[in-house]
Each structure stands twice: as C-alpha cells, then as structure tokens.
Design a protein around this motif. Sequence first.
Motif, PDB file in Angstrom:
ATOM      1  N   VAL A  66       0.847  -1.197   0.000  1.00 15.39           N
ATOM      2  CA  VAL A  66       0.000   0.000   0.000  1.00 15.39           C
ATOM      3  C   VAL A  66       0.879   1.242   0.000  1.00 15.39           C
ATOM      4  O   VAL A  66       1.930   1.274   0.627  1.00 15.39           O
ATOM      5  CB  VAL A  66      -0.970   0.030   1.202  1.00 15.39           C
TER       6      VAL A  66
ATOM      7  N   CYS B 295       0.315   5.602   0.143  1.00 15.31           N
ATOM      8  CA  CYS B 295      -0.530   6.790   0.195  1.00 15.31           C
ATOM      9  C   CYS B 295       0.052   7.767  -0.812  1.00 15.31           C
ATOM     10  O   CYS B 295       1.175   8.252  -0.643  1.00 15.31           O
ATOM     11  CB  CYS B 295      -0.555   7.395   1.597  1.00 15.31           C
TER      12      CYS B 295
ATOM     13  N   PRO C 158      -9.481  -2.199   5.649  1.00 16.95           N
ATOM     14  CA  PRO C 158      -8.460  -1.446   4.905  1.00 16.95           C
ATOM     15  C   PRO C 158      -7.284  -1.087   5.812  1.00 16.95           C
ATOM     16  O   PRO C 158      -7.342  -1.253   7.035  1.00 16.95           O
ATOM     17  CB  PRO C 158      -9.201  -0.198   4.449  1.00 16.95           C
ATOM     18  N   TRP C 159      -6.246  -0.585   5.228  1.00 18.44           N
ATOM     19  CA  TRP C 159      -5.069  -0.106   5.936  1.00 18.44           C
ATOM     20  C   TRP C 159      -5.493   0.970   6.925  1.00 18.44           C
ATOM     21  O   TRP C 159      -6.344   1.815   6.628  1.00 18.44           O
ATOM     22  CB  TRP C 159      -4.105   0.435   4.890  1.00 18.44           C
TER      23      TRP C 159
ATOM     24  N   HIS D   6      -4.069   3.646   7.982  1.00 20.03           N
ATOM     25  CA  HIS D   6      -3.827   5.005   7.489  1.00 20.03           C
ATOM     26  C   HIS D   6      -4.943   5.433   6.539  1.00 20.03           C
ATOM     27  O   HIS D   6      -5.399   6.576   6.581  1.00 20.03           O
ATOM     28  CB  HIS D   6      -2.471   5.087   6.781  1.00 20.03           C
ATOM     29  N   ASP D   7      -5.395   4.513   5.699  1.00 24.52           N
ATOM     30  CA  ASP D   7      -6.485   4.787   4.759  1.00 24.52           C
ATOM     31  C   ASP D   7      -7.786   5.046   5.516  1.00 24.52           C
ATOM     32  O   ASP D   7      -8.531   5.972   5.203  1.00 24.52           O
ATOM     33  CB  ASP D   7      -6.647   3.613   3.803  1.00 24.52           C
TER      34      ASP D   7
ATOM     35  N   HIS E 122      -7.213  11.150   1.799  1.00 25.60           N
ATOM     36  CA  HIS E 122      -5.993  10.712   1.116  1.00 25.60           C
ATOM     37  C   HIS E 122      -6.315   9.700   0.025  1.00 25.60           C
ATOM     38  O   HIS E 122      -7.272   8.937   0.125  1.00 25.60           O
ATOM     39  CB  HIS E 122      -5.020  10.086   2.109  1.00 25.60           C
TER      40      HIS E 122
ATOM     41  N   VAL F  46      -5.134   6.367  -1.647  1.00 26.83           N
ATOM     42  CA  VAL F  46      -4.282   5.226  -1.309  1.00 26.83           C
ATOM     43  C   VAL F  46      -4.378   4.176  -2.408  1.00 26.83           C
ATOM     44  O   VAL F  46      -5.462   3.855  -2.889  1.00 26.83           O
ATOM     45  CB  VAL F  46      -4.705   4.623   0.056  1.00 26.83           C
TER      46      VAL F  46
ATOM     47  N   TYR G 290      -3.581   0.285  -3.505  1.00 20.08           N
ATOM     48  CA  TYR G 290      -3.344  -1.095  -3.007  1.00 20.08           C
ATOM     49  C   TYR G 290      -2.946  -1.955  -4.197  1.00 20.08           C
ATOM     50  O   TYR G 290      -3.526  -1.857  -5.264  1.00 20.08           O
ATOM     51  CB  TYR G 290      -4.630  -1.684  -2.438  1.00 20.08           C
TER      52      TYR G 290
END
Length: 75
Positions: A37, A39, A57-58, A60-61, A67, A69, A71
């Motif tokens: 992943v 960003c 999801p991640w 951070h996402d 943002h 992102v 994948y």
Amino acid sequence: MSKTSNVVGAADNVDKRGSTGRPPVLDAVDEHRIVEVTCLTCGLEDQLMLEPGRTRPWEHDASNASHVVEYWRSD
C-alpha cells in the motif's frame, strides 16, 4: 456577478456505479496474501500480510479519508 444554475443528470460517459468503499484486492478473503500500500497524498508506504478473512483497509487509509491510497497484491 455569478449566475445560479442547477445541474440535472449526468453525462453518458460518467461511471455511475460508485465506489464500494473497499479496494478490490481486499476481496480475496479465502487465502493468505501480501498487499503493498502507498498513500499517494503523503508518500507513506507499508506492506500488509493479510490472514484469510481479513477485509479491513489499511489503518492510514481508514483514518485519512481524504488521502488517495493505492493497493496492489505483491505475491
């Protein structure tokens, strides 16, 4: 001075299906997988080692909705 206008409908070439809110790479829930992943907004990168059944999801996402992102599966 600006004019007020209303937009009705959409152009024929607009994809009206909408987003599922989840990247397609998270849909393969029956197997172990490695997902890279990135960003694209802030440049943060990570590698997720996903167990069968994981569809989240991640982090951070999930915490930065504005943002973009990307994948991709690396295995």
